[in-house]
Scaffold this active site. Structure first.
Site, PDB file in Angstrom:
ATOM      1  CB  SER A 185      85.040  35.111   6.169  1.00  0.00           C
ATOM      2  OG  SER A 185      84.006  34.130   6.136  1.00  0.00           O
ATOM      3  CG  ASP A 186      80.673  38.747   2.451  1.00  0.00           C
ATOM      4  OD1 ASP A 186      79.659  38.072   2.732  1.00  0.00           O
ATOM      5  OD2 ASP A 186      80.610  39.816   1.827  1.00  0.00           O
ATOM      6  CD1 TRP A 187      78.635  32.017   0.707  1.00  0.00           C
ATOM      7  CD2 TRP A 187      76.965  32.371   2.148  1.00  0.00           C
ATOM      8  NE1 TRP A 187      77.837  30.920   0.666  1.00  0.00           N
ATOM      9  CE2 TRP A 187      76.793  31.100   1.538  1.00  0.00           C
ATOM     10  CE3 TRP A 187      76.036  32.801   3.088  1.00  0.00           C
ATOM     11  CZ2 TRP A 187      75.710  30.269   1.848  1.00  0.00           C
ATOM     12  CZ3 TRP A 187      74.968  31.976   3.383  1.00  0.00           C
ATOM     13  CH2 TRP A 187      74.809  30.721   2.773  1.00  0.00           C
ATOM     14  N   GLY A 188      81.764  32.512   2.272  1.00  0.00           N
ATOM     15  CA  GLY A 188      82.673  31.683   1.487  1.00  0.00           C
ATOM     16  C   GLY A 188      83.960  32.350   1.059  1.00  0.00           C
ATOM     17  CB  SER A 189      85.387  35.743   1.543  1.00  0.00           C
ATOM     18  OG  SER A 189      85.553  35.844   2.944  1.00  0.00           O
TER      19      SER A 189
END
Length: 717
Positions: free
Chosen positions: A259-263
């Site tokens: 995932s991208d950061w916190g997505s």
């Protein structure tokens, strides 16, 4: 390690250990000096997550990573190594031009070599994975992350993405895992606003925005990163149809999805998950293997498995992919693979950075003023003349101390020139907006200096964005130069017409006034470690500019998003009949960009001739032409091949790039260029979303920019 041994290892791991492999933590939990590239959540991870976490981002340094890895493996029940990841975007310590600039070289082999150098430097300091390349097709320069892409063209993004993946991963113990991002369509964010939604048709999504991923996946990247946005209102990190069915089942990707950061946690903000528990369920079902810094997996996966809401087979599947990636990087045999094996900023690395920077610069305009003579009086003016800020916000491990200023280079090469910063890069108000420290500037003689300029003087203005004005979370509504630089340029323009403007930027800018008032314009992008020397050598003709635009320069922000492959429309505007207002046009500005995709000038002239196009019995289209240097200076031309679908059941783009070749020629030299194109590369989705790859009527054209054809042919395939 053999696969069966990895399988045995997985079978011996506890549920917590397996979930740990699926969680990525910032280095802040392991090292206080770690680089942060996003917001850290308020909740602290459970102690067992820190003990079993499979990967760490943002930490670099041989001694530091050796220490963290040693302590981690010693206490881990199965001594599984960590993998350290970071945003190595356009170089690690030796910084190359931003990817948007690299694409302007039209030289994928050199881009691949730059990535290989970045991998060696990163691996030597403990990093074994990079969140690069970004192959989001980007048509809207308001979006700050355009600098990280390879521009507006799908084919270009695919070619350069594949080249960069090859460069990162091709070395054994000194290679790093590459990560294609952001899957998919993130470059089309509405209004160019970071983290915004995306609204495009399924056909455009697949043909233009997924296409580069399909191309780059052939290089077998270790990872693919999800995007923040939604497609057809379904966020990517919880999108089973996109991740499992399209990416894995159809395209055959068998690597790790991160995932991208916190997505994953963001699914709650987007309103498709009621809470973090539901967000974790959606992401696990969609097949996201690693949760980068959200509370979802670390707090909920264990409970979800125990409650039977998700099968443990999902955990096994994802954890095993992470183990395979670590195994492919050689970490099980040597947890410190590559550590200390490469030096940074070596003469060779600098030479390659200089070469790529030189090829990335685009000469947009030249009214017989360039190259300059070293003996003539030249004034170099602007804040970038004495600045070392040629890197970018995404060169997070770059060292400004290693960068020379333009003033330094002029002195080193014994070129007599007067250097004057003239103004600040940003005003106090702009510093507040872009969250940077106000610049100290004390030059009381500035006005008197301006008054000494005469109409015969030549001034090289080096102007542009501040480093903070492009990159993630740097969307802009206005694309003009910072205000003090604009005023400074206008004052110089009142004194002399002999202006050469060099633009330092992470995105296309509104260059109308610059272009109008300058006799020459060079787009140098954010050029990296060797930017100053490359710029000086181009201005004085030691290097012949050869870059071509990988993205259109809009006439003004009112045109964006704009690209050469815009979809065909009715009521076609005819420039020969401007009185007809009932056509697809702006009444107050041109339809066409200031400078189009593929455009770029040289200090010599080229000719393309003997163009032949044939549809062969081998189901391929064969294109043949000759390119010659008709000028007096050696240089490189980029031969570009485009196609247009002339009649179909759905509206198609006006033109699409399908091949290009960079050709270096001595004066008077002529070379042959041949392209062979598989028929399937012209395919498209018809009105029923079925693929059409035969019985197509095409116009094949050859040119040296998207709006300059040397010839075209109509064929049936």
């Amino acid at each position: 390690m053999e696969i069966y041994k990895l399988q045995q290892l997985l079978s011996e791991m506890s549920l917590q250990e397996k979930i740990g492999q699926m969680v990525q933590l910032t280095g802040a939990y392991f090292d206080k000096d770690a680089v942060l590239t996003g917001v850290v959540g308020e909740q602290l991870p459970p102690e067992w997550i820190i003990r079993y976490a499979g990967s760490v981002l943002g930490v670099i340094g041989k001694e530091k990573i050796y220490d963290i890895q040693s302590k981690y493996m010693e206490q881990h029940p199965h001594h599984i190594p960590l993998i350290f990841m970071a945003d190595v975007i356009h170089g690690c310590r030796t910084i190359f031009p931003i990817p948007l600039g690299q694409a302007c070289s039209f030289h994928p082999e050199l881009v691949s070599e730059a990535a290989s150098i970045a991998a060696s430097e990163a691996s030597s300091e403990g990093l074994k994975a990079t969140f690069s390349p970004m192959i989001d097709v980007s048509r809207d320069p308001r979006w700050g992350r355009m600098m990280e892409s390879f521009g507006e063209d799908p084919y270009m993004n695919g070619i350069m993405g594949k080249a960069m993946v090859d460069g990162y991963q091709q070395k054994s113990d000194q290679g790093v895992a590459a990560c294609l991002k952001h899957f998919a369509g993130y470059g089309a964010v509405n209004a160019g606003r970071e983290y915004n939604d995306v609204e495009i048709s399924q056909r455009t999504f697949l043909e233009q925005y997924v296409k580069p991923f399909c191309m780059a996946l052939k290089a077998k990247p270790a990872m693919v990163m999800t995007a923040f946005h939604a497609i057809d209102r379904k966020p990517i990190s919880g999108n089973k149809k996109l991740l499992r069915e399209l990416l894995r089942d159809k395209e055959g990707f068998d690597g790790t999805v991160i995932s991208d950061w916190g997505s994953i946690g963001q699914l709650v903000e987007q309103g498709v998950a009621a809470d973090m528990e539901e967000a974790a369920v959606q992401a696990a079902e969609a097949g996201v293997d690693i949760d980068m810094m959200s509370p979802a997996y670390m707090f909920w996966l264990e409970k979800l498995v125990e409650n039977g809401k998700i099968p443990e087979s999902f955990i096994d599947e994802s954890a095993f992919r992470v183990l395979i990636m670590k195994n492919q990087l050689g970490l099980f045999e040597n947890p410190f693979a590559g550590l200390g094996k490469s030096e940074k900023l070596t003469p060779y690395h600098r030479a390659k950075a200089y070469e790529l920077t030189s090829e990335s610069c685009v000469l947009l305009k030249n009214e017989k003023i360039l190259p300059l003579c070293q003996k003539q009086r030249v004034i170099w003016a602007g804040p970038y003349v004495t600045s070392k800020e040629f890197l970018s916000r995404w060169s997070i491990f770059g060292e400004h101390e290693a960068v020379e200023t333009i003033e330094d280079i002029l002195q080193k090469k014994q070129i007599k020139a007067e250097c004057i910063p003239g103004c600040r890069m940003l005003s106090d108000e702009e510093c507040k907006i872009w969250q940077v420290e106000p610049e100290r500037f004390d030059e009381p003689g500035n006005e008197r200096w301006l008054e000494t300029i005469t109409g015969d003087d030549t001034v090289v203005c080096v102007l542009g964005e501040h480093e903070s004005q492009s990159g993630e979370a740097a969307s802009r509504a206005f694309l003009t130069l910072p205000e003090e630089q604009q005023l400074f340029f206008e004052r110089i323009a009142k004194r002399t017409r002999n202006i050469v403007t060099v633009v330092i930027t992470g995105r296309p800018l509104d260059l109308r006034r610059i272009s109008e008032k300058s006799r020459a314009v060079i787009m140098a992008w954010r050029p990296g470690t060797m930017g100053a020397e490359a710029v000086v050598d181009i201005v004085y003709g030691r290097t012949n500019p050869s870059g071509k635009l990988a993205v259109s320069i809009p006439w003004c922000v009112g045109q964006v998003p704009v690209s050469y492959w815009d979809i065909k429309t009715g009521h076609i505007y005819d420039a020969d009949h401007p009185e007809n207002r009932f056509s697809s046009r702006y009444m107050d500005i041109p339809n066409t960009p200031l400078y189009p995709f593929g455009f770029g000038l040289s200090y010599t002239e080229f000719n393309i001739s003997d163009i032949e196009v044939q549809a062969g019995p081998d189901k391929r289209v064969h294109v043949h032409c000759k390119v010659s240097n008709t000028g007096k200076v050696a240089g490189a031309e980029v031969v570009q091949c485009y196609y247009e679908t002339l009649c179909s059941s759905v509206v198609r783009p006006r033109k699409e790039l399908v091949r290009f070749q960079r050709v270096f020629l001595e004066p008077g030299e002529k070379k042959t260029v041949d392209f062979s194109i598989d028929r399937e590369e012209f395919s498209y989705y018809d009105e029923n979303m079925e693929i059409v790859c035969s019985q197509m009527k095409l116009r094949i054209s050859i040119g040296n920019s998207s709006d300059h054809e040397w010839g075209n042919s109509v064929i049936f395939v």
